[in-house]
Design a protein around this motif. Structure first.
Motif, short mmCIF file in Angstrom:
data_model
loop_
_atom_site.label_atom_id
_atom_site.label_comp_id
_atom_site.label_asym_id
_atom_site.label_seq_id
_atom_site.Cartn_x
_atom_site.Cartn_y
_atom_site.Cartn_z
N SER A 1 0.66 -1.13 0.05
CA SER A 1 0.03 -0.06 0.11
C SER A 1 0.83 1.16 0.02
N SER A 2 2.24 0.95 0.27
CA SER A 2 3.17 2.41 0.23
C SER A 2 3.36 2.55 -1.21
N SER A 3 4.25 3.46 -1.44
CA SER A 3 4.69 4.00 -2.86
C SER A 3 5.94 3.77 -3.01
N PRO A 4 6.30 3.40 -4.15
CA PRO A 4 7.78 3.25 -4.40
C PRO A 4 8.68 4.49 -4.50
N SER A 5 7.71 5.61 -4.49
CA SER A 5 8.47 6.88 -4.46
C SER A 5 9.07 7.06 -2.96
N ARG A 6 8.72 6.34 -2.19
CA ARG A 6 9.23 6.24 -0.56
C ARG A 6 9.83 5.06 -0.38
N PRO A 7 10.91 4.79 -0.80
CA PRO A 7 11.61 3.53 -0.79
C PRO A 7 11.99 2.68 0.43
N TYR A 8 12.26 3.43 1.63
CA TYR A 8 12.83 3.02 2.81
C TYR A 8 11.98 2.13 3.52
N LEU A 9 10.52 2.33 3.29
CA LEU A 9 9.53 1.67 4.10
C LEU A 9 8.67 1.10 2.98
N LEU A 10 8.29 -0.34 3.60
CA LEU A 10 7.35 -1.13 2.71
C LEU A 10 5.91 -1.49 3.69
#
Length: 597
Positions: free
Chosen positions: A256-265
């Motif tokens: 549900s997170s975005s690949p544009s914020r890659p440090y968290l899944l």
């Protein structure tokens, strides 16, 4: 004559569009590590063409924008071959179609196009980096378009004053795509910090925070151990594994997170009655706890079907892939106009409610948001529309729906209704995308122990019987039907009704024998069992994940014998023709020998 000229021009435009697309993927995907950001920026570059006045190139860009999804599908399916040889051959065809003068102008502008892909004047910078493979690919493209000096003039060959230097250009070399034997390196900033890119396969992760989205839905945020940059396409999913005293529980969830914020899944999970994994996560997962994920997998993503206008139709927990895509579109440089229609049961069931309102304000006229509860919640004020999605409401929020790329995710009934509604409204279904569904396989002979009525979360390690009438690669619902204790599929949020499909009748011999060639293991398959179920019943371990023919993790090749598969699986016709089968939905029609791909 005019007709012939028109036909020739159309051919030229199509070839040039193919060349431009191929130039991009030849470099960006040379190591099979293309990113969602690169795709988004490439699409932006196609729209902003003020740097060129070449009518041949501008018509080709228009052709590429109109057939963008077709090009991507052809490339992913292997129907569009992208090599230096194929690009050079296309350039030769174009030269013959447009003539020498136009060809020279086109090559010059294609060289400028490549400069903009590399960074150049336009500053997109999506093909830059220190990777040797990408640098070599860029060099080959410059050589093919013919605007790079291969051999500088020697001192004794200096040109007389007043004359222009001559560019010495070699003929394009015919080579296969550059392949790197090692994984693509992380960006320089990540490498400096010792962070690597997420690679496909199993990754150990640690829960760092938990967000209560609604009364029965939580978001679990993970980081990798050791740390990685999570690299995926918005809308894809992962499979999570929990080890419980010798037993492994698996279930697939959308990221549900975005690949544009890659440090968290992040995964967002709805708790449902008799849902073993969702209940276990809801009641046991805490910050600091570790588990294993594998992936990413899935083709339900707008990154491969970018368009100036997009319509999202979500229902229940089917919002999760749509939210990942919305977050990505909000974080990346895009002018895409978005209509987001979210159907929920009541206002109390709106997942990501506050963030949706925030994004609606942040994106302004670029995002038109509609939340449609079927009924009101006692004590909660509601000033928006109430009721199901219908044609009038859809036209109200998206009067230009015919010009939009549509992405739908929700319970099977909702998706069937949405597709039928759009079809009746004359929507071109080639621009319609929905999450893949497949039937849940019948329960294996050995299933989890029964749970007394009313039990919500039995003590570990006893497993709850879970499953649903159908599954999706997008969100979760587990309905009360027993399945094997080791693995359970991911299913969609649906109305409080469990529909169990009738057992499929497959004409098989009473006891087909199945052999796994690489291991030499043999086992018998009982009537109606899938190959995976038969393997589990005989203690044979086969790789798998979703258990519904969606993710492809259980893919094997049938060396001999026939395998009948349920519909709705992820295999292409070419893969099936090549003998590939999915053990989770495939049933042996006689003796079968299987091998790894």
């Amino acid at each position: 004559m005019n007709t012939n000229v028109s036909v020739e021009q159309q051919k030229a435009s199509l070839f040039i569009a193919r060349i431009a697309f191929s130039m991009f993927v030849y470099v960006a995907d040379v190591e099979k590590d293309i990113t969602a950001q690169e795709v988004r920026r490439f699409q932006t570059l196609l729209k902003e063409t003020a740097w060129s006045e070449n009518p041949d190139l501008l018509e080709a860009f228009e052709e590429l924008r109109e057939k963008y999804s077709t090009f991507w599908s052809a490339y992913e399916d292997g129907r569009l071959t992208v090599t230096s040889a194929s690009i050079s051959e296309a350039m030769t065809h174009v030269s013959l179609l447009v003539g020498e003068t136009r060809d020279k102008r086109l090559r010059k502008d294609l060289s400028r196009f490549l400069e903009r892909l590399e960074g150049g004047i336009y500053g997109v910078k999506l093909l830059q980096g220190d990777q040797k493979a990408k640098a070599q690919a860029r060099k080959e493209l410059h050589r093919i378009v013919g605007h790079v000096r291969e051999t500088p003039p020697k001192p004794e060959q200096e040109q007389p004053e007043g004359t222009r230097p001559v560019l010495v250009v070699r003929a394009p070399e015919v080579k296969t795509p550059v392949q790197s034997p090692i994984p693509a390196p992380a960006p320089a900033s990540a490498q400096a910090a010792g962070v690597r890119l997420w690679q496909a396969g199993k990754t150990r992760v640690r829960c760092v925070s938990i967000v209560q989205e609604t009364h029965d839905t939580k978001t679990y945020n993970f980081v990798a151990e050791p740390q990685v940059l999570f690299h995926f396409k918005a809308g894809q999913f992962v499979t999570i594994e929990i080890d419980l005293k010798g037993q492994t529980l698996r279930r697939s969830y959308t990221i549900s997170s975005s690949p544009s914020r890659p440090y968290l899944l992040s995964i967002t999970v709805k708790k449902v009655p008799m849902g073993w994994m969702s209940n276990w996560l809801f009641e046991n997962m805490i910050e600091g706890m570790e588990c294993t994920i594998s992936g990413p997998v899935g083709k339900f993503t707008c990154a491969d079907h970018m368009a100036p206008k997009i319509l999202f139709l979500a229902a229940g927990s089917g919002i999760t892939p749509c939210m990942s895509m919305l977050r990505w579109l909000a974080d990346t440089p895009t002018t895409t106009e978005i209509v987001f229609i979210n159907s929920v049961r009541t206002p109390a069931d709106i997942i990501f409610h506050q963030e949706l309102l925030y994004l609606s304000t942040r994106l302004g006229t670029r995002l038109r948001l509609a939340i449609l509860p079927s009924a009101l919640s006692p004590g909660l004020p509601w000033h928006g529309p109430v009721g199901p999605l219908n044609s009038d409401l859809l036209r109200s929020y998206a009067p230009d729906y015919l010009k939009r790329e549509v992405f739908t995710c929700g319970p099977p009934g909702f998706m069937d209704f949405a597709r039928s509604l759009l079809q009746k409204m004359d929507f071109p279904l080639r621009h319609y995308h929905q999450e893949s569904f497949g039937p849940v396989a019948p329960a294996a002979a050995a299933v989890a122990p029964a749970v007394p009525a009313g039990t919500v979360s039995p003590p570990v390690p006893a497993l709850k019987p879970t499953s649903g009438a159908s599954i999706a690669v997008a969100s979760v619902i587990e309905a009360p039907k027993p399945i094997p204790a080791v693995v359970t599929p991911r299913t969609m949020l649906s109305p409080p009704v469990s529909v169990t499909p009738p057992a499929r009748t497959v004409p098989v011999r009473s006891t087909p024998n199945i052999e796994i060639k690489h291991s030499g293991e043999r086992f018998a398959s009982e009537s109606g069992q899938t190959i995976l179920e038969a393997a589990e019943a005989n203690g044979v371990n086969l790789t798998h994940s979703c258990r519904a023919g969606v993710c492809g993790a259980c893919k094997m090749r049938a060396v001999s014998g026939d395998v009948d598969m349920d519909g709705g699986h992820c295999l292409s016709s070419d893969e099936m023709a090549d003998g590939l089968v999915l053990t989770c939905v495939g049933r042996a029609k006689g003796d079968v020998v299987l091998s790894l791909q």
